[in-house]
Design a protein around this motif. Structure first.
Motif: not given
Length: 84
Positions: A35-37, A41-42, A73-77
């Motif tokens: 749900c978070v993902r 995205a939205e 859930q964010l893929r940060l550098p």
């Protein structure tokens, strides 16, 4: 067991009044991550600010049992998820 996935944004709690049956907390947490993902995205598509929100998991007894932050859930550098 029935779990409720509420959305927390600071002091505001958007409650899930229906809940959903899951075999265990791990299954409820996987659904919260999904749900978070989806919400991320939205909101990214709309250009919304993403800061401080989370999905809180509550059990059928009204007890808080876990939380999944949007940030987690964010893929940060440079994050551990990038293997750096």
């Amino acid at each position: 067991m029935r779990y409720y996935l509420h959305i927390r944004n600071g002091d505001v709690l958007i409650e899930d009044f229906e809940g959903e049956e899951f075999p265990d907390l791990d299954a409820a947490r996987r659904e919260a991550v999904r749900c978070v993902r989806e919400l991320l995205a939205e909101r990214l598509r709309r250009g919304d600010v993403l800061d401080g929100e989370a999905i809180e998991i509550w059990d059928e007894t009204g007890r808080f049992v876990d939380s999944v932050s949007f940030r987690s859930q964010l893929r940060l550098p440079g994050s551990a998820k990038d293997g750096l």
